[in-house]
Design a protein around this motif. Structure first.
Motif, PDB file in Angstrom:
ATOM      1  N   HIS A 107      42.330  48.827  32.581  1.00 38.96           N
ATOM      2  CA  HIS A 107      42.182  47.672  33.449  1.00 38.96           C
ATOM      3  C   HIS A 107      41.627  48.089  34.802  1.00 38.96           C
ATOM      4  N   LEU A 108      41.237  47.099  35.560  1.00 42.94           N
ATOM      5  CA  LEU A 108      40.760  47.370  36.921  1.00 42.94           C
ATOM      6  C   LEU A 108      41.527  46.469  37.885  1.00 42.94           C
ATOM      7  N   VAL A 109      41.358  46.758  39.146  1.00 40.85           N
ATOM      8  CA  VAL A 109      41.981  45.931  40.168  1.00 40.85           C
ATOM      9  C   VAL A 109      40.864  45.198  40.900  1.00 40.85           C
ATOM     10  N   LEU A 110      41.035  43.889  40.990  1.00 41.31           N
ATOM     11  CA  LEU A 110      39.959  43.040  41.496  1.00 41.31           C
ATOM     12  C   LEU A 110      40.443  42.221  42.691  1.00 41.31           C
ATOM     13  N   GLY A 111      39.594  42.107  43.675  1.00 39.24           N
ATOM     14  CA  GLY A 111      39.926  41.273  44.830  1.00 39.24           C
ATOM     15  C   GLY A 111      38.667  40.656  45.395  1.00 39.24           C
ATOM     16  N   MET A 112      38.861  39.661  46.253  1.00 36.76           N
ATOM     17  CA  MET A 112      37.725  39.037  46.915  1.00 36.76           C
ATOM     18  C   MET A 112      37.409  39.846  48.171  1.00 36.76           C
ATOM     19  N   LYS A 113      36.183  39.810  48.595  1.00 34.36           N
ATOM     20  CA  LYS A 113      35.817  40.511  49.823  1.00 34.36           C
ATOM     21  C   LYS A 113      36.592  39.890  50.999  1.00 34.36           C
ATOM     22  N   ASP A 114      37.035  40.761  51.900  1.00 35.13           N
ATOM     23  CA  ASP A 114      37.758  40.319  53.101  1.00 35.13           C
ATOM     24  C   ASP A 114      39.095  39.654  52.789  1.00 35.13           C
ATOM     25  N   ASP A 115      39.689  40.023  51.696  1.00 36.93           N
ATOM     26  CA  ASP A 115      41.003  39.493  51.348  1.00 36.93           C
ATOM     27  C   ASP A 115      41.772  40.632  50.694  1.00 36.93           C
ATOM     28  N   TYR A 116      42.961  40.899  51.208  1.00 28.19           N
ATOM     29  CA  TYR A 116      43.686  42.062  50.683  1.00 28.19           C
ATOM     30  C   TYR A 116      44.439  41.767  49.392  1.00 28.19           C
ATOM     31  N   HIS A 117      44.455  40.511  48.940  1.00 21.96           N
ATOM     32  CA  HIS A 117      45.145  40.207  47.679  1.00 21.96           C
ATOM     33  C   HIS A 117      44.310  40.725  46.513  1.00 21.96           C
ATOM     34  N   THR A 118      44.947  41.443  45.636  1.00 23.77           N
ATOM     35  CA  THR A 118      44.246  41.942  44.449  1.00 23.77           C
ATOM     36  C   THR A 118      45.086  41.655  43.202  1.00 23.77           C
ATOM     37  N   ARG A 119      44.437  41.673  42.065  1.00 20.71           N
ATOM     38  CA  ARG A 119      45.144  41.512  40.790  1.00 20.71           C
ATOM     39  C   ARG A 119      44.548  42.488  39.780  1.00 20.71           C
ATOM     40  N   GLU A 120      45.373  42.801  38.766  1.00 17.33           N
ATOM     41  CA  GLU A 120      44.887  43.677  37.711  1.00 17.33           C
ATOM     42  C   GLU A 120      44.308  42.812  36.585  1.00 17.33           C
ATOM     43  N   TYR A 121      43.176  43.231  36.081  1.00 12.48           N
ATOM     44  CA  TYR A 121      42.562  42.549  34.932  1.00 12.48           C
ATOM     45  C   TYR A 121      42.082  43.585  33.937  1.00 12.48           C
ATOM     46  N   SER A 122      42.374  43.346  32.661  1.00 13.11           N
ATOM     47  CA  SER A 122      41.835  44.221  31.618  1.00 13.11           C
ATOM     48  C   SER A 122      40.326  44.053  31.581  1.00 13.11           C
ATOM     49  N   ILE A 123      39.648  45.134  31.293  1.00 14.39           N
ATOM     50  CA  ILE A 123      38.183  45.073  31.226  1.00 14.39           C
ATOM     51  C   ILE A 123      37.791  44.428  29.890  1.00 14.39           C
ATOM     52  N   TYR A 124      36.889  43.470  29.969  1.00 11.33           N
ATOM     53  CA  TYR A 124      36.515  42.638  28.824  1.00 11.33           C
ATOM     54  C   TYR A 124      35.250  43.163  28.152  1.00 11.33           C
TER      55      TYR A 124
END
Lengths: 221, 431
Positions: free
Chosen positions: A40-57
């Protein structure tokens, strides 16, 4: 000369595919991002410290990197991700995790992938990565529209279990389907999705004689 | 880990002219190395900085924070502390202090902190620590974590696992032992994953232990080498075999179990099950039967049922731990489980904590009782709280009160006869 460093964790969205009202695939160019199918990877929006884990599809050898996102009602990140469009910037870190096909078992075993909902993501990556793999994918969802991009899988390897309509290949939960099945001894099982499904399937497989050595699990919630 | 980091921070500060004081109220530079594993220590940070900021009205004071900081907390700390830096930026601290009030660009841009880069961690390890003790030392061997347990945010605060070069570790341990250090602890989030990030280029954890064991054999000094914490999924029989072969490798294992229920372990993404843990304990009991066994446990993790908790109780009865650090689950922002329902009530968590502690006490006491009338070696660490006795630790890290006030023994390993036992401690007389 000024010393500066380019941050390589930012990716530009190349495509968003909306699969249902609440599920969508976010795609970015893979660049030099190396991973093993199932991670999986960790994904977030630019300029936002919130991130989530998502399995790579997406598959290991594809030129794009994709994640399958299921919008969480009242969630923080997924509703925002749903709004992203081509050209937006995302922050990506990884890959992480150890979920995946053991190399030594890849060609010697049969592989049964059991997913609930968006838990299908790592299995699509595996199937895309190893087209010759001897696999069966059992996907548990509520309704047929949640059989995300099922055209990716040959019909003889893919079973869609729908619990709330009759339009899948099997009406009922994955556990009900599995209960009726027999598996070869050299089968390796991979479970991904909600924890209750995983617990139930583990119990069921145990009763069929498959211990933890034969099962890998990735819990989403 | 924070003790080791703080020794390095102290070293950097003293090099630029700061003098250590034990009196917080007279300091003009105050800092915190934070720990984000649980909420409570972070709550304490907020209390402390509000106190320090009040003191600023009366005197010159610069404050800093470093260590494990989650992005959410970091954004708030930027407004509360004068300086904020990651440990890998430690070498830049003197420059930051010179420019008091100016934080580094990396600290200001919260978007780059979502997953801290770890490539500069080698600069931290280059800093020679100013050890806080003359006989106990902590040696970091890796930084970061690759395990992504669902209850933990450490991978988000410390980044990926990076192993420190083995020769540096072996040299530091040998140097400490030669200087007379008696208790040396190798530190890392998953020490037994050591070297796995540099497969083929770096030695493995058992090989590192063996190299230290060989170095220990060549030294005339007696010392005990510990490590914390290993992860059960990377624990091999080879590690335990190596421990059994060298005197300087302490016969004490701290092996976090976290839950005795396989379902909970899956939900925690621990990548080991109870059977794997059982096999490790069997190896420990077979190869180093004298070893004490410590563990970490979380009670009241999301969706932990009474039945699941009972499995943890049964695991305690089976493994007979000497010590367990039992934590009541608290969701941490940044950890995967933070978004899951925290559905075990606080009262229930408290009750499970107390019930498990009772089981722990029973087994710990039974073990301690078995040591009465035996002669053991004790590392004298200081005086007890009331100042009436010396206090120390056995090789197995059982706290021991020694009937003596001979302060010259502090920092030495001495023989003593155990005369009585309590739940978590022993009383001894010098032999």
């Amino acid at each position: 000369m000024m010393d500066f460093k380019i941050d390589t964790n930012f990716y530009t969205v190349s495509q968003v595919r909306h699969l249902t009202e609440h599920a969508f695939v976010v795609q970015v160019p893979r660049r030099n991002f190396k991973f093993t199918a199932g991670q999986h990877l960790v994904l977030g929006m630019k300029d936002d410290y919130h991130t989530r884990e998502y399995s790579i599809y997406s598959g290991e050898n594809e030129e794009v990197l994709e994640v399958l996102v299921k919008e969480v009602e009242e969630g923080y990140l997924s509703p925002r991700l749903k709004q992203v469009k081509e050209g937006d910037s995302l922050e990506i870190h990884g890959p992480f995790g150890h979920f995946g096909i053991e190399e030594k078992k890849r060609d010697t075993h049969k592989h049964v992938f059991i997913a609930s909902g968006s838990g299908i993501a790592p299995f699509r990556s595996m199937v895309k990565t190893y087209p010759e793999l001897d696999y069966q994918l059992i996907h548990g969802v509520r309704t047929i529209d949640e059989g995300y991009e099922r055209e990716n899988y040959s019909t003889d390897r893919y079973v869609l279990c729908t619990s709330r309509d009759d339009n899948g290949d099997f009406k009922g939960r994955v556990t009900a389907y599995l209960h009726e099945q027999e598996f070869d001894k050299n089968t390796q099982f991979y479970l991904c999705g909600n924890s209750q499904m995983i617990f139930d399937v583990l119990e069921l497989l145990k009763n069929k004689g498959f211990g933890r050595d034969s099962v890998s699990a990735e819990v989403y919630f | 880990m924070n003790i080791s980091d703080s020794e390095r921070v102290r070293s950097v500060l003293e090099r630029i002219g700061y003098v250590w004081t034990d009196n917080e109220e007279e300091a003009n530079l105050l800092g915190i190395l934070a720990c984000s594993v649980r909420q409570k220590p972070i709550d304490k940070v907020y209390n402390k900085i509000s106190q320090w900021n009040r003191w600023k009205n009366k005197r010159n004071l610069v404050t800093f924070i470093s260590g494990c900081i989650l992005p959410t907390d970091k954004e708030r700390f930027l407004k509360l502390f004068d300086l904020i830096f990651s440990m890998s930026e430690l070498s830049q601290l003197p420059a930051m202090i010179r420019d008091y009030g100016v934080v580094t660009p990396g600290a200001l841009d919260s978007s780059v902190t979502a997953m801290p880069a770890n490539e500069n961690i080698f600069q931290l390890w280059d800093v020679k620590p100013n050890y806080q003790s003359d006989f106990e030392a902590y040696v970091p061997i890796q930084n970061g974590c690759d395990k992504f347990c669902t209850y933990c945010a450490v991978p988000y605060t410390r980044g990926r696992e990076v192993s420190r070069p083995s020769q540096e570790i072996i040299d530091e341990v040998a140097h400490l032992a030669a200087r007379g250090y008696k208790s040396i602890t190798l530190l890392g989030q998953n020490v037994n994953s050591y070297g796995l990030d540099k497969k083929g280029e770096e030695i493995t954890f058992p090989e590192l232990l063996r190299a230290i064991g060989e170095a220990g054999n060549k030294l005339q000094q007696k010392f005990w080498l510990y490590f914390t914490s290993p992860h059960p999924s990377d624990m091999t029989r080879e590690v335990i075999e190596v421990i059994s072969q060298y005197d300087c490798l302490a016969k004490q294992i701290h092996l976090p179990l976290q839950s005795g229920d396989d379902r909970m372990l899956i939900k925690m993404k621990r990548s080991h099950d109870l059977q794997k843990y059982r096999e490790i304990v069997q190896d420990i009991r077979q190869l180093i039967p004298q070893a004490t066994l410590f563990t970490d446990i979380i009670v009241g993790f999301t969706s932990e049922t009474e039945e699941a908790f009972q499995n943890t109780v049964e695991a305690f009865q089976e493994f007979k731990f000497n010590m367990a650090y039992i934590a009541k689950y608290s969701p941490r922002p940044g950890a995967a489980s933070y978004r899951w329902e925290d559905d075990v009530t606080n009262d229930e968590k408290k009750g499970r904590y107390q019930r498990l502690t009772l089981v722990l006490k029973r087994h710990a006491y039974r073990y301690n009782q078995s040591l009465v009338n035996k002669e053991m070696e004790i590392l004298v660490t200081g005086k007890d709280r009331k100042g009436q006795y010396l206090q120390g630790l056995t090789e197995g890290k059982i706290i021991t009160r020694i009937e003596s006030l001979d302060e010259s023994l502090i920092g030495k390993i001495v023989p003593a006869k155990i005369i009585s036992a309590a739940d978590f401690s022993l009383t001894a007389q010098l032999a």
